[in-house]
Write a protein that holds these residues in place. Structure first.
Motif, short mmCIF file in Angstrom:
data_model
loop_
_atom_site.label_atom_id
_atom_site.label_comp_id
_atom_site.label_asym_id
_atom_site.label_seq_id
_atom_site.Cartn_x
_atom_site.Cartn_y
_atom_site.Cartn_z
N GLU A 1 42.24 30.43 61.79
CA GLU A 1 41.19 29.55 61.28
C GLU A 1 41.17 28.23 62.05
OE1 GLU A 1 39.91 27.37 57.08
OE2 GLU A 1 41.44 28.94 57.06
N ALA A 2 42.34 27.68 62.32
CA ALA A 2 42.43 26.43 63.08
C ALA A 2 41.87 26.63 64.48
CB ALA A 2 43.87 25.95 63.15
N LYS A 3 42.20 27.76 65.10
CA LYS A 3 41.69 28.06 66.44
C LYS A 3 40.17 28.18 66.42
CE LYS A 3 42.18 31.21 70.33
NZ LYS A 3 42.92 32.36 70.87
N VAL B 1 46.25 26.23 69.19
CA VAL B 1 47.31 26.80 68.36
C VAL B 1 48.69 26.60 68.97
CG1 VAL B 1 48.20 28.96 67.41
CG2 VAL B 1 45.77 28.44 67.25
N LYS B 2 48.80 26.70 70.28
CA LYS B 2 50.10 26.52 70.93
C LYS B 2 50.63 25.11 70.65
CE LYS B 2 52.31 27.04 75.43
NZ LYS B 2 52.10 27.37 76.85
N THR B 3 49.77 24.13 70.74
CA THR B 3 50.16 22.75 70.46
C THR B 3 50.50 22.57 68.98
OG1 THR B 3 48.76 22.00 72.27
CG2 THR B 3 49.47 20.33 70.67
N MET B 4 49.74 23.20 68.12
CA MET B 4 50.02 23.12 66.68
C MET B 4 51.40 23.70 66.36
SD MET B 4 46.35 24.09 64.97
CE MET B 4 47.06 24.15 63.33
N ARG B 5 51.73 24.82 66.99
CA ARG B 5 53.04 25.43 66.76
C ARG B 5 54.16 24.48 67.23
NH1 ARG B 5 52.81 30.74 65.21
NH2 ARG B 5 50.86 31.82 65.61
N LYS C 1 57.66 37.87 52.28
CA LYS C 1 57.76 37.24 53.59
C LYS C 1 56.64 37.72 54.50
CE LYS C 1 61.22 38.26 56.42
NZ LYS C 1 62.58 38.30 57.04
N ARG C 2 56.37 39.04 54.46
CA ARG C 2 55.26 39.57 55.26
C ARG C 2 53.93 38.97 54.83
NH1 ARG C 2 58.53 44.06 55.24
NH2 ARG C 2 57.68 44.91 53.32
N GLY C 3 53.76 38.78 53.53
CA GLY C 3 52.53 38.17 53.01
C GLY C 3 52.38 36.73 53.49
N VAL C 4 53.47 35.98 53.45
CA VAL C 4 53.44 34.59 53.91
C VAL C 4 53.18 34.54 55.41
CG1 VAL C 4 54.83 32.51 54.23
CG2 VAL C 4 54.86 33.69 52.04
N ALA C 5 53.81 35.45 56.17
CA ALA C 5 53.58 35.49 57.62
C ALA C 5 52.11 35.78 57.93
CB ALA C 5 54.49 36.53 58.27
N ASP C 6 51.51 36.67 57.15
CA ASP C 6 50.08 36.96 57.33
C ASP C 6 49.23 35.74 57.02
OD1 ASP C 6 50.58 39.57 58.12
OD2 ASP C 6 50.18 40.43 56.13
N ASP C 7 49.60 35.00 55.97
CA ASP C 7 48.87 33.78 55.62
C ASP C 7 48.96 32.73 56.73
OD1 ASP C 7 48.19 34.93 53.20
OD2 ASP C 7 49.67 33.80 52.03
N ILE C 8 50.15 32.60 57.31
CA ILE C 8 50.34 31.64 58.41
C ILE C 8 49.49 32.06 59.61
CG2 ILE C 8 52.01 30.78 60.10
CD1 ILE C 8 54.12 30.92 57.80
N LYS C 9 49.51 33.34 59.93
CA LYS C 9 48.70 33.86 61.04
C LYS C 9 47.22 33.58 60.80
CE LYS C 9 47.61 38.22 63.32
NZ LYS C 9 47.84 39.68 63.30
N ASP C 10 46.76 33.82 59.59
CA ASP C 10 45.36 33.56 59.25
C ASP C 10 45.02 32.07 59.37
OD1 ASP C 10 45.07 36.27 58.73
OD2 ASP C 10 45.16 36.04 56.55
#
Length: 81
Positions: free
Chosen positions: A38-40, A46-50, A25-34
């Motif tokens: 990248e999108a930013k 990012v706020k709109t994407m979320r 789960k921590r690994g997936v959370a890190d991937d999402i953060k990355d």
């Protein structure tokens, strides 16, 4: 083998499995953060994407109800364009 040993071993296996899943789960959370970073970097908000991700996760009826209520509140506060 006593029932205490069996229960203890079973508990140990559950705990180890949960620990592995928490690490994944921590690994997936890190991937999402990355991915958001990248999108930013590519100019996306990012706020709109979320918000979009949150909306897409919702059931269609729940989303429509929430959007209607939001429009009602906006109109009541004079936020309509």
């Amino acid at each position: 083998m006593s029932s205490e040993n069996v229960s203890a071993e079973q508990l140990k296996l559950f705990i180890e499995r949960i620990e592995r899943l928490e690490e994944e789960k921590r690994g997936v959370a890190d991937d999402i953060k990355d991915t958001y970073a990248e999108a930013k970097a590519n100019g996306f908000d990012v706020k709109t994407m979320r918000a979009i991700v949150r909306l897409r996760r919702m059931d269609n009826n729940a989303r429509q109800e929430m959007e209607a209520l939001l429009e009602t509140y906006k109109a009541a506060l004079g936020l309509e364009i």
